[in-house]
Design an enzyme around this catalytic site. Structure first.
Site, PDB file in Angstrom:
ATOM      1  N   HIS A   1      -3.212   2.059  12.191  1.00 29.73           N
ATOM      2  CA  HIS A   1      -2.701   1.375  10.986  1.00 29.73           C
ATOM      3  C   HIS A   1      -3.201  -0.067  11.041  1.00 29.73           C
ATOM      4  CE1 HIS A   1      -0.204   0.376   7.659  1.00 29.73           C
ATOM      5  NE2 HIS A   1       1.001   0.524   8.169  1.00 29.73           N
TER       6      HIS A   1
ATOM      7  N   ARG B   1      15.912  11.986   6.353  1.00 30.72           N
ATOM      8  CA  ARG B   1      16.177  12.749   7.564  1.00 30.72           C
ATOM      9  C   ARG B   1      15.529  14.117   7.417  1.00 30.72           C
ATOM     10  NH1 ARG B   1      16.908  16.618  11.119  1.00 30.72           N
ATOM     11  NH2 ARG B   1      18.597  16.263  12.640  1.00 30.72           N
TER      12      ARG B   1
ATOM     13  N   ARG C   1       2.103  -8.240   4.412  1.00 36.93           N
ATOM     14  CA  ARG C   1       2.777  -6.970   4.083  1.00 36.93           C
ATOM     15  C   ARG C   1       4.302  -7.104   4.066  1.00 36.93           C
ATOM     16  NH1 ARG C   1       0.812  -1.670   4.037  1.00 36.93           N
ATOM     17  NH2 ARG C   1      -1.063  -2.708   3.234  1.00 36.93           N
TER      18      ARG C   1
ATOM     19  N   HIS D   1      -9.570   7.009   5.693  1.00 34.91           N
ATOM     20  CA  HIS D   1      -8.274   6.747   5.083  1.00 34.91           C
ATOM     21  C   HIS D   1      -7.608   8.057   4.703  1.00 34.91           C
ATOM     22  CE1 HIS D   1      -5.176   5.013   2.515  1.00 34.91           C
ATOM     23  NE2 HIS D   1      -5.372   3.946   3.244  1.00 34.91           N
TER      24      HIS D   1
ATOM     25  N   ARG E   1     -10.216  -1.855  -1.951  1.00 36.31           N
ATOM     26  CA  ARG E   1     -10.114  -3.218  -1.414  1.00 36.31           C
ATOM     27  C   ARG E   1     -11.365  -3.601  -0.647  1.00 36.31           C
ATOM     28  NH1 ARG E   1      -4.792  -1.836   1.915  1.00 36.31           N
ATOM     29  NH2 ARG E   1      -6.261  -0.197   2.514  1.00 36.31           N
TER      30      ARG E   1
ATOM     31  N   HIS F   1       0.823  -1.205   0.000  1.00 32.65           N
ATOM     32  CA  HIS F   1       0.000   0.000   0.000  1.00 32.65           C
ATOM     33  C   HIS F   1       0.856   1.254   0.000  1.00 32.65           C
ATOM     34  CE1 HIS F   1      -4.193   1.614   1.165  1.00 32.65           C
ATOM     35  NE2 HIS F   1      -4.173   1.195  -0.078  1.00 32.65           N
TER      36      HIS F   1
ATOM     37  N   ASP G   1      -9.570  -2.845   6.616  1.00 30.45           N
ATOM     38  CA  ASP G   1      -9.563  -3.483   7.938  1.00 30.45           C
ATOM     39  C   ASP G   1     -10.963  -3.831   8.439  1.00 30.45           C
ATOM     40  OD1 ASP G   1      -6.776  -3.511   8.391  1.00 30.45           O
ATOM     41  OD2 ASP G   1      -6.839  -1.354   8.682  1.00 30.45           O
TER      42      ASP G   1
ATOM     43  N   ILE H   1     -14.284   5.390  14.843  1.00 32.12           N
ATOM     44  CA  ILE H   1     -14.869   4.095  14.507  1.00 32.12           C
ATOM     45  C   ILE H   1     -13.781   3.341  13.746  1.00 32.12           C
ATOM     46  CG2 ILE H   1     -16.830   2.905  13.472  1.00 32.12           C
ATOM     47  CD1 ILE H   1     -17.671   5.063  15.526  1.00 32.12           C
ATOM     48  N   MET H   2     -13.258   2.300  14.373  1.00 29.47           N
ATOM     49  CA  MET H   2     -12.097   1.633  13.791  1.00 29.47           C
ATOM     50  C   MET H   2     -12.480   0.894  12.508  1.00 29.47           C
ATOM     51  SD  MET H   2     -10.275   2.969  15.882  1.00 29.47           S
ATOM     52  CE  MET H   2      -8.617   2.470  15.523  1.00 29.47           C
ATOM     53  N   GLY H   3     -11.593   1.009  11.511  1.00 30.54           N
ATOM     54  CA  GLY H   3     -11.868   0.381  10.221  1.00 30.54           C
ATOM     55  C   GLY H   3     -12.542   1.344   9.245  1.00 30.54           C
ATOM     56  N   PHE H   4     -12.619   2.625   9.617  1.00 32.05           N
ATOM     57  CA  PHE H   4     -13.202   3.637   8.718  1.00 32.05           C
ATOM     58  C   PHE H   4     -12.215   4.773   8.494  1.00 32.05           C
ATOM     59  CE2 PHE H   4     -16.823   1.306   9.941  1.00 32.05           C
ATOM     60  CZ  PHE H   4     -17.694   1.402   8.873  1.00 32.05           C
TER      61      PHE H   4
HETATM   62  N1  CMC Z   1     -14.109   7.547  12.923  1.00 31.65           N
HETATM   63  C1  CMC Z   1     -14.594   8.753  13.257  1.00 31.65           C
HETATM   64  N2  CMC Z   1     -14.078   9.899  12.792  1.00 31.65           N
HETATM   65  C2  CMC Z   1     -13.030   9.818  11.961  1.00 31.65           C
HETATM   66  C3  CMC Z   1     -12.478   8.596  11.578  1.00 31.65           C
HETATM   67  C4  CMC Z   1     -13.061   7.428  12.089  1.00 31.65           C
HETATM   68  N3  CMC Z   1     -12.592   6.229  11.762  1.00 31.65           N
HETATM   69  N4  CMC Z   1     -11.461   8.810  10.728  1.00 31.65           N
HETATM   70  C5  CMC Z   1     -11.361  10.126  10.591  1.00 31.65           C
HETATM   71  N5  CMC Z   1     -12.306  10.739  11.344  1.00 31.65           N
HETATM   72  C6  CMC Z   1     -12.520  12.160  11.479  1.00 31.65           C
HETATM   73  C7  CMC Z   1     -11.402  12.767  12.291  1.00 31.65           C
HETATM   74  O1  CMC Z   1     -11.689  12.730  13.687  1.00 31.65           O
HETATM   75  C8  CMC Z   1     -11.321  14.150  11.740  1.00 31.65           C
HETATM   76  O2  CMC Z   1     -12.368  14.894  12.299  1.00 31.65           O
HETATM   77  P1  CMC Z   1     -12.188  16.474  12.618  1.00 31.65           P
HETATM   78  O3  CMC Z   1     -11.894  17.096  11.288  1.00 31.65           O
HETATM   79  O4  CMC Z   1     -13.483  16.845  13.228  1.00 31.65           O
HETATM   80  O5  CMC Z   1     -11.035  16.540  13.569  1.00 31.65           O
HETATM   81  C9  CMC Z   1     -11.642  13.956  10.259  1.00 31.65           C
HETATM   82  O6  CMC Z   1     -12.395  12.734  10.174  1.00 31.65           O
HETATM   83  C10 CMC Z   1     -10.404  13.836   9.395  1.00 31.65           C
HETATM   84  O7  CMC Z   1      -9.629  12.748   9.880  1.00 31.65           O
HETATM   85  P2  CMC Z   1      -8.075  12.768  10.065  1.00 31.65           P
HETATM   86  O8  CMC Z   1      -7.724  12.130  11.368  1.00 31.65           O
HETATM   87  O9  CMC Z   1      -7.525  14.133   9.803  1.00 31.65           O
HETATM   88  O10 CMC Z   1      -7.626  11.840   8.896  1.00 31.65           O
HETATM   89  P3  CMC Z   1      -6.196  11.219   8.730  1.00 31.65           P
HETATM   90  O11 CMC Z   1      -5.952  11.159   7.277  1.00 31.65           O
HETATM   91  O12 CMC Z   1      -5.188  11.893   9.564  1.00 31.65           O
HETATM   92  O13 CMC Z   1      -6.377   9.761   9.358  1.00 31.65           O
HETATM   93  C11 CMC Z   1      -6.946   7.529   9.642  1.00 31.65           C
HETATM   94  C12 CMC Z   1      -6.646   8.632   8.628  1.00 31.65           C
HETATM   95  C13 CMC Z   1      -7.024   6.205   8.900  1.00 31.65           C
HETATM   96  C14 CMC Z   1      -5.801   7.454  10.679  1.00 31.65           C
HETATM   97  C15 CMC Z   1      -8.267   7.826  10.350  1.00 31.65           C
HETATM   98  O14 CMC Z   1      -9.301   7.821   9.399  1.00 31.65           O
HETATM   99  C16 CMC Z   1      -8.564   6.845  11.459  1.00 31.65           C
HETATM  100  O15 CMC Z   1      -8.108   7.039  12.605  1.00 31.65           O
HETATM  101  N6  CMC Z   1      -9.331   5.757  11.159  1.00 31.65           N
HETATM  102  C17 CMC Z   1      -9.582   4.712  12.145  1.00 31.65           C
HETATM  103  C18 CMC Z   1      -8.412   3.737  12.215  1.00 31.65           C
HETATM  104  C19 CMC Z   1      -8.311   2.885  10.971  1.00 31.65           C
HETATM  105  O16 CMC Z   1      -9.285   2.343  10.492  1.00 31.65           O
HETATM  106  N7  CMC Z   1      -7.077   2.721  10.473  1.00 31.65           N
HETATM  107  C20 CMC Z   1      -6.791   1.885   9.298  1.00 31.65           C
HETATM  108  C21 CMC Z   1      -6.315   2.716   8.180  1.00 31.65           C
HETATM  109  S1  CMC Z   1      -6.350   1.984   6.579  1.00 31.65           S
HETATM  110  C22 CMC Z   1      -5.550   0.503   6.559  1.00 31.65           C
HETATM  111  C23 CMC Z   1      -4.267   0.453   7.269  1.00 31.65           C
HETATM  112  O17 CMC Z   1      -3.355   1.206   7.019  1.00 31.65           O
HETATM  113  O18 CMC Z   1      -4.154  -0.408   8.131  1.00 31.65           O
END
Ligand code: CMC
Length: 390
Positions: free
Chosen positions: A225, A359, A340, A264, A273, A190, A315, A259-262
């Site tokens: 992640h 760096r 992976r 990106h 996927r 990925h 996920d 909400i885990m799994g949502f």
């Molecule tokens: N549930 C609820 N709110 C969410 C979520 C979520 N899963 N993901 C993002 N948001 C909100 C977040 O709180 C933020 O809100 P606000 O603008 O009010 O602060 C907004 O959406 C933008 O999110 P972000 O954190 O700036 O987005 P990011 O690109 O930094 O993070 C992420 C991406 C995957 C870390 C995040 O979506 C997340 O924490 N998801 C849940 C964990 C998850 O499913 N991870 C697996 C990622 S994909 C496969 C992998 O790599 O394993």
């Protein structure tokens, strides 16, 4: 700030390498490994073909695939010294810590001496033996059994994993094998996800291959992640039916909980996927699996989309897929590791082939330069509480 000093929190939107391995979300959609669409790979290839593609750069011929499968199979046994150490890891340990330790220990027993030759051997050794390490430790700590980690040379990575997990002497069903195989394909690569970036940062210091993979495993473990598949299952397990799922998710969203799994970082219109793994979760639920778990997952997806316009990532339905196959929840992220390692290997090899130390710099926000304070003139700060609480 000058143009050269651009800052992007979390490196969002910043390009830090040239790579010919994978395209994620070009123009917001799609995922290709070395130019091949993930949909085609999931439909027509096996995990071993995809591993070969990522590590060596092209899809294998029939002959190359047979040789490659034989090689992987020959790498499934693990040294006695490693087994001894696995036996000493507590049963309460997280399986990701077991793999991180196993990788490190193997690095002491079969070290990388000549990177150009050894890197391919070590990549394949780890892909083939991570399942062995995990399940050797699991059966020893759960029931005191010292299992053989060798199965039939014809077994795929998915079959080997399921056989060692179940130890029932039976061939796992074609449905279960194919579902695990597809998930391994989907998890294989990925682009610069945090763990692959971590592996490249480590590789850029010209350290050994095992150190790069240990970095990657530690990075993958976190719930933002790879740990998200485990976290998604823990969430789904709280909901015995669709009504409780709906009220529970609404409550979480109200409290601004993740909400885990949502979500990106790159895909804004859905993870390509997801429809593939969702279909497998559905298929399993219709063929002896858990229809309630699939229905609950579907409701969670609907509510999160309705309320937040957010899509599931890989996920989310991986959780219900693995659960319906009978895989323990804390093995979900280790399966991601097995898969992976192919992508990590491709990134380490690529980084080494055109290396520059990675760096970056930070924007300093600390105190201005100030005069040194001799110890007798210093008073206790709030931090002394942190020390005394140890
Ligand atoms: N549930 C609820 N709110 C969410 C979520 C979520 N899963 N993901 C993002 N948001 C909100 C977040 O709180 C933020 O809100 P606000 O603008 O009010 O602060 C907004 O959406 C933008 O999110 P972000 O954190 O700036 O987005 P990011 O690109 O930094 O993070 C992420 C991406 C995957 C870390 C995040 O979506 C997340 O924490 N998801 C849940 C964990 C998850 O499913 N991870 C697996 C990622 S994909 C496969 C992998 O790599 O394993």
């Amino acid at each position: 700030m000058t143009e050269q000093q651009q800052y992007s929190k979390g490196l969002a939107g910043i390009q830090v390498a040239e790579s010919d391995i994978c395209t994620v979300g070009v123009k917001g959609v799609g995922l290709n490994y070395r130019g091949y669409d993930i949909k085609d790979l999931a439909a027509y290839s096996t995990f071993e073909e995809v591993a070969f593609l990522l590590i060596y750069g092209s899809l294998p011929s029939q002959n190359e695939l047979s040789n490659y499968k034989r090689l992987l199979s020959s790498f499934r046994d693990i040294p006695g010294g490693l087994k001894d150490i696995l036996e000493r890891i507590p049963s309460s340990a997280h399986p990701m810590d077991v793999l991180r330790t196993g990788c490190s220990v193997l690095g002491t027993m079969e070290p990388e001496v000549n990177p150009q030759q050894d890197q391919y051997r070590i990549a394949n050794r780890l892909i083939a033996s991570f399942g062995s390490m995990l399940l050797y430790w699991y059966h020893w700590t759960q029931s005191g059994k010292r299992i053989s980690t060798v199965t039939s040379p014809d077994d795929s990575t998915a079959t080997h994993f399921l056989k060692l997990l179940r130890l029932d002497g039976k061939e796992p069903s074609g449905l279960h094998v194919k579902a695990v195989d597809v998930s391994l394909i989907l998890y294989a690569e990925h682009d610069l996800a945090a763990s692959s970036f971590g592996a490249r940062v480590t590789a850029s210091t010209l350290t050994d291959f095992y150190s790069c993979i240990c970095t990657a495993i530690g990075t993958l473990r976190g719930p933002l992640h790879g740990g998200a598949n485990e976290a998604a299952m823990i969430l789904l397990s709280k909901f015995p039916n669709t009504a409780s799922a709906e009220s529970g998710i609404l409550e979480m969203l109200k409290k601004k909980e993740l909400i885990m799994g949502f979500g990106h970082r790159v895909y804004r219109n859905g993870d390509p996927r997801n429809p593939i793994i969702k279909e497998w979760s559905k298929k399993l639920s219709q063929e002896g699996g858990n229809p309630t778990l699939f229905a609950v997952s579907q409701v969670v997806e609907d509510i999160v989309f309705r309320e937040k316009k957010m899509h599931p990532n890989l996920d989310f339905y991986s959780a219900s897929t693995y659960n319906q196959i009978g895989i323990p929840t804390n093995f979900f992220t280790p399966i991601f590791v097995i898969s992976r390692t192919t992508g990590w290997a491709a990134h380490i090899i690529e980084q080494r082939s055109n290396n520059k130390l990675i760096r970056p710099s930070a924007i300093y926000t600390g105190p201005e330069p100030r005069p040194y304070v001799p110890i007798i003139e210093r008073s206790n700060s709030d931090r002394s509480k942190l020390v005394s609480s140890l």
